[in-house]
Design an enzyme around this catalytic site. Structure first.
Site, PDB file in Angstrom:
ATOM      1  N   SER A 173      -7.317  28.670  33.561  1.00 47.71           N
ATOM      2  CA  SER A 173      -6.728  27.741  32.597  1.00 47.71           C
ATOM      3  C   SER A 173      -5.961  26.583  33.213  1.00 47.71           C
ATOM      4  O   SER A 173      -5.490  25.703  32.480  1.00 47.71           O
ATOM      5  CB  SER A 173      -5.804  28.501  31.638  1.00 47.71           C
ATOM      6  N   LYS A 184      -6.906  23.165  32.082  1.00 44.87           N
ATOM      7  CA  LYS A 184      -6.320  22.442  30.945  1.00 44.87           C
ATOM      8  C   LYS A 184      -5.388  21.313  31.382  1.00 44.87           C
ATOM      9  O   LYS A 184      -5.031  20.468  30.561  1.00 44.87           O
ATOM     10  CB  LYS A 184      -5.594  23.414  30.029  1.00 44.87           C
ATOM     11  N   SER A 216      -1.691  28.106  26.266  1.00 46.38           N
ATOM     12  CA  SER A 216      -2.971  28.167  26.974  1.00 46.38           C
ATOM     13  C   SER A 216      -4.109  28.565  26.044  1.00 46.38           C
ATOM     14  O   SER A 216      -4.933  29.417  26.366  1.00 46.38           O
ATOM     15  CB  SER A 216      -2.897  29.144  28.151  1.00 46.38           C
TER      16      SER A 216
END
Length: 399
Positions: A90, A93, A145
């Site tokens: 993640s 992101k 997230s």
């Protein structure tokens, strides 16, 4: 002994003791690239960041790959398998949010699609038809997230997930990320989706220079709500260091079974910011905290000259004209171990006189940098204030 840059004046060659570095912009954002000689080593073929000569020394970490970088200059202070391809999970992101911030109006209204709502893994539990302000959705996605939130952002900003991913890869190329490729906006495991600790540190360095991004990732908790529902719910940041490490101000966690526990973390104390990246770590909070503390305890950043401040003055050739002010177009910084500072000196090299007509922006000399008596590089100096003639009352007229 260090002499502030604003006190330096030169009518020829002026030598002074001071700490300095060559400053250059990192591709894609502000920053500076220090001298690539002692006390640094040449990072070729990775010129975007500079390696301190002691980068392979430092605290032990459990991470498969790790790096510590000073955020303003891009100086690598510690590195371990930093160019090894790994899944970023993640941390992906970071690029998702930065591209959205840079390319879209944060006041845009985003309608969550059924495709976004059904994305698995870490989730904001969005429902098809939910309507959010884009900034609200970015904040919630980065803190919690949410893979569903990242997909909704991608669809809105790019028109489709695939088109948005193309924007992500284009931005990665503009930053100089040589070993990074994205195939989705959330970081779930997928063939061909990879990065490195080095590239992630550079990506975070560029992203943190964006004030909106920096504000979002430093937020510990956020009250989120849809546009048509006044009932807000609190979203807590998955980055535990925001509560436990002095000065922590970002950036992003990442976890999948293939990537393991990952973390890109930043912290700032007294204006000095470090970025630590640990990938596939057995103790990511400890590893990142130890690296950040290592930076604060052992290194310092010294500024010799600031953008727009004179480091020298040169006489203009015409007798009735005063001086031209000469200085750098960017801050001149260097990051050193605290015990290395006294080994750095500089030499301001400008001509004794300049021509009568001196245009602003004309290069007029160099700031030469020495480490332990050896010249390692030079930094160009420019005329940033040209002057014409003295007035009848002895005043000067600048332009």
């Amino acid at each position: 002994m260090f002499v502030p840059a604003r006190r330096l004046r030169a009518w020829g060659l002026l030598v002074c003791a001071a700490a300095a570095a060559v400053v250059g912009f990192v591709a894609g954002g502000p920053g500076s690239v220090p001298v690539l000689s002692p006390p640094y080593v040449n990072p070729s073929p990775y010129p975007e960041l500079a390696y301190h000569r002691a980068y392979n020394h430092g605290p032990a970490t459990s991470a498969a790959s790790a790096i510590l970088v000073e955020a303003k200059t891009g100086t690598i202070l510690y590195a371990k398998n930093e160019h090894q391809l790994r899944e970023p999970a993640s941390i992906t992101k970071v690029m998702t949010s930065l591209v959205a911030i840079e390319r879209a109006d944060l006041a845009d209204v985003v309608s969550v699609s059924a495709n976004a709502a059904r994305v698995g893994g870490s989730s904001l539990y969005l429902k098809a038809g939910d309507v959010y302000k884009l900034e609200e959705l970015i904040r919630a996605t980065m803190l919690r997230s949410g893979n569903d939130g990242a997909t909704a952002i991608a669809e809105h900003v790019g028109g489709s997930v695939s088109d948005f991913v193309s924007l992500m890869n284009t931005r990665a190329h503009s930053m100089g990320l040589k070993k990074t490729r994205f195939v989705n906006p959330h970081g779930l495991t997928a063939p061909g989706h990879y990065s490195t600790a080095y590239d992630i540190a550079l990506m975070c360095m560029v992203a943190l220079a964006n004030p909106k991004f920096a504000d979002i990732v430093s937020t510990a908790e956020h009250w989120a709500s849809t546009i048509d529902d006044d009932r807000a719910r609190v979203v807590y940041n998955t980055n535990r260091l925001l509560w436990s490490f002095a000065g922590a101000d970002g950036i992003k966690t990442g976890t999948t079974s293939r990537a393991g526990h990952c973390l890109a973390a930043s912290a700032t104390r007294d204006g000095l910011q470090f970025i630590a990246v640990v990938l596939r770590s057995g103790a990511r909070w400890h590893d990142a905290a130890v690296l950040l503390e290592y930076g604060f305890q052992n290194f310092t950043r010294v500024t010799l000259a600031r953008r727009g401040e004179a480091v020298a003055e040169a006489l203009v050739a015409h007798l009735r004209q005063p001086y031209a002010e000469i200085g750098p177009l960017r801050d001149v910084d260097i990051v050193l171990r605290k015990d290395e500072v006294e080994k750095v000196t500089t030499h301001v090299d400008v001509p004794a006189r300049l021509r009568a007509t001196v245009p602003c922006g004309r290069m007029a000399g160099h700031l030469r940098i020495f480490y332990d008596g050896e010249e390692v590089s030079s930094y160009p100096l420019y005329v940033f204030r040209s002057v014409s003639r003295r007035g009848v009352l002895g005043l000067t007229h600048g332009m």
